[in-house]
Design a protein around this motif. Structure first.
Motif, short mmCIF file in Angstrom:
data_model
loop_
_atom_site.label_atom_id
_atom_site.label_comp_id
_atom_site.label_asym_id
_atom_site.label_seq_id
_atom_site.Cartn_x
_atom_site.Cartn_y
_atom_site.Cartn_z
N GLY A 41 -14.97 -6.60 -8.09
CA GLY A 41 -15.04 -4.96 -7.95
C GLY A 41 -15.56 -4.76 -6.30
N LEU A 42 -15.55 -4.99 -5.28
CA LEU A 42 -15.73 -4.50 -4.36
C LEU A 42 -14.65 -4.04 -4.05
CD1 LEU A 42 -18.97 -6.00 -2.44
CD2 LEU A 42 -19.22 -3.75 -3.58
N LYS A 43 -14.10 -5.33 -3.36
CA LYS A 43 -12.46 -4.76 -3.41
C LYS A 43 -11.72 -3.90 -3.47
CE LYS A 43 -8.40 -7.97 -2.30
NZ LYS A 43 -7.36 -9.30 -1.87
N ALA A 44 -11.80 -4.35 -5.72
CA ALA A 44 -11.40 -2.33 -5.91
C ALA A 44 -11.59 -1.44 -5.68
CB ALA A 44 -11.12 -2.90 -7.34
N ALA A 45 -12.84 -1.07 -5.10
CA ALA A 45 -13.39 0.45 -4.92
C ALA A 45 -13.07 0.20 -4.04
CB ALA A 45 -14.36 -0.46 -4.99
N ASP A 46 -13.31 -0.52 -2.74
CA ASP A 46 -12.61 -0.60 -1.06
C ASP A 46 -10.92 0.47 -0.89
OD1 ASP A 46 -12.65 -0.55 1.29
OD2 ASP A 46 -11.12 -2.07 1.35
N ALA A 47 -10.07 -0.84 -1.94
CA ALA A 47 -8.93 0.02 -2.35
C ALA A 47 -8.70 1.51 -3.19
CB ALA A 47 -7.94 -0.57 -3.13
N ALA A 48 -9.81 1.41 -3.59
CA ALA A 48 -9.43 3.15 -4.14
C ALA A 48 -10.53 4.05 -3.16
CB ALA A 48 -10.46 3.63 -5.21
N LEU A 49 -10.77 3.32 -1.92
CA LEU A 49 -11.34 4.57 -1.44
C LEU A 49 -10.35 4.50 0.26
CD1 LEU A 49 -13.58 5.15 1.32
CD2 LEU A 49 -14.11 3.59 2.05
N GLY A 50 -9.53 3.71 0.44
CA GLY A 50 -8.32 3.57 1.05
C GLY A 50 -7.13 4.62 0.75
N GLN A 51 -7.31 4.57 -1.24
CA GLN A 51 -5.87 5.28 -1.67
C GLN A 51 -6.01 6.91 -1.12
OE1 GLN A 51 -5.54 4.90 -5.74
NE2 GLN A 51 -3.13 5.45 -5.22
N ALA A 52 -7.86 7.40 -1.21
CA ALA A 52 -8.57 8.16 -1.43
C ALA A 52 -8.00 9.02 0.52
CB ALA A 52 -9.48 8.69 -1.52
N TYR A 53 -8.56 8.11 1.07
CA TYR A 53 -8.02 8.75 2.68
C TYR A 53 -6.86 9.20 2.45
CZ TYR A 53 -8.11 7.91 7.58
OH TYR A 53 -8.20 8.00 8.71
N GLY A 54 -6.31 7.50 2.82
CA GLY A 54 -4.82 8.35 2.88
C GLY A 54 -4.00 9.28 1.77
N GLN A 55 -5.08 9.75 1.59
CA GLN A 55 -4.14 10.80 0.55
C GLN A 55 -5.15 12.43 1.47
OE1 GLN A 55 -5.54 10.90 -3.94
NE2 GLN A 55 -4.06 9.28 -3.99
N ILE A 56 -6.23 12.32 1.66
CA ILE A 56 -6.43 13.26 2.45
C ILE A 56 -5.92 13.56 3.56
CG2 ILE A 56 -8.91 12.78 3.30
CD1 ILE A 56 -10.27 15.35 2.65
#
Length: 303
Positions: A41-56
């Motif tokens: 769960g934490l790993k999936a959340a971290d991946a989503a965070l990385g994706q959001a950061y990459g987009q901005i």
């Protein structure tokens, strides 16, 4: 320099310019990283965070100043995360305040902050819009030294029995127009926010205090507010102590843009400079303010 060396140097600079988009679990080194990598769960959340950061950061690729601001903001959040959640066995973590649960909330909250869009332009990121509003406001002033942001961010508890309930940033925001420097300092203590306003004049490279007041009303110099007629004692302190006023020497490394210092990060709050108020306009444009009338909040004065 060979092509291989050039490519390696470019990759190294790129790595230094921005934090990783997501944790590389093959290189996990800290308790936080190991904890995230060992939990789906934490790993999936971290991946989503990385994706959001990459987009901005991609959206800000054409604006070096805002791009650098976003990188600094994320590095600041990562540093706060690593410090707050460094030890899963720390006494702060209890059944009511679980390490994993609070870390998951922190990651998701940061993801939402990075991904949030403007309330007026769905195509624009909220953090980028805030930085643009800061730039637009600063363009109306002379700027220079003593203009910019000093920001402090951390995870804060909501109650004495809790821990790391939310991530927030508190800043001192300096605005300069010619020889006038007007600043707003915010801090947090005993589960509430405090704000102090200071007015200084720049003389020979140093700030000379003119006036100070507090918004929270806990001192003898509550800031005047025309919308609060019941506070008849509200007035600027025209004899501030050096410790109560702004710094007398140049603040180091002031950031000219900092969206984390632009106002509340709550969804639906307006973006930009929450300091765009009558007192600030009067402070920056009228050399007689507030000495001529310490009880005035500057209403009616616009640059």
């Amino acid at each position: 320099m060979s092509l291989k060396s050039l490519l390696l140097a470019t990759a190294t600079l790129a790595a230094l310019a921005s934090p990783a988009h997501a944790i590389d679990c093959s290189k996990a080194a800290t308790a936080v990283e190991h904890g995230i990598c060992g939990d789906k769960g934490l790993k999936a959340a971290d991946a989503a965070l990385g994706q959001a950061y990459g987009q901005i950061v991609k959206a800000a690729a054409g604006d070096a100043e805002i791009h650098a601001m976003l990188v600094a903001s994320q590095k600041r959040w990562l540093a706060a995360r690593d410090e707050t959640f460094a030890d899963p066995k720390d006494e702060h973590w209890t059944d009511d305040t679980p390490w994993r649960g609070r870390l998951l909330d922190a990651i998701r909250s940061r993801t939402n902050a990075l991904a949030r869009r403007s309330t007026t332009d769905p195509k624009q990121f909220d953090l980028i819009e805030r930085a643009q509003a800061q730039r637009q406001f600063a363009a109306r002033l002379s700027g220079g030294s003593f203009a910019g942001f000093e920001t402090r961010c951390d995870f804060f508890p909501d109650t004495p029995a809790s821990w790391a309930d939310h991530y927030d940033c508190f800043s001192t925001r300096y605005y300069r127009n010619n020889d006038r420097v007007c600043s707003v300092g915010e801090d947090w203590a005993t589960y509430r926010q405090y704000q102090t306003r200071s007015i200084d004049r720049l003389v020979d490279g140093k700030l000379t205090p003119i006036a100070t007041c507090d918004v929270d009303g806990d001192s003898d110099s509550t800031c005047p507010d025309a919308s609060n007629d019941s506070d008849t004692k509200a007035r600027w302190n025209l004899q501030p102590k050096i410790d109560d006023a702004g710094p007398s020497t140049l603040p180091p490394d002031l950031s000219k843009l900092d969206a984390d210092a632009a106002g509340s990060m709550v969804e639906g709050e307006p973006a930009g400079t929450k300091d765009d108020e009558p007192w600030l306009h009067a402070c920056l444009t009228d050399s007689s303010y507030p000495s001529a009338d310490p009880t005035s909040d500057g209403s009616g004065k616009r640059p």
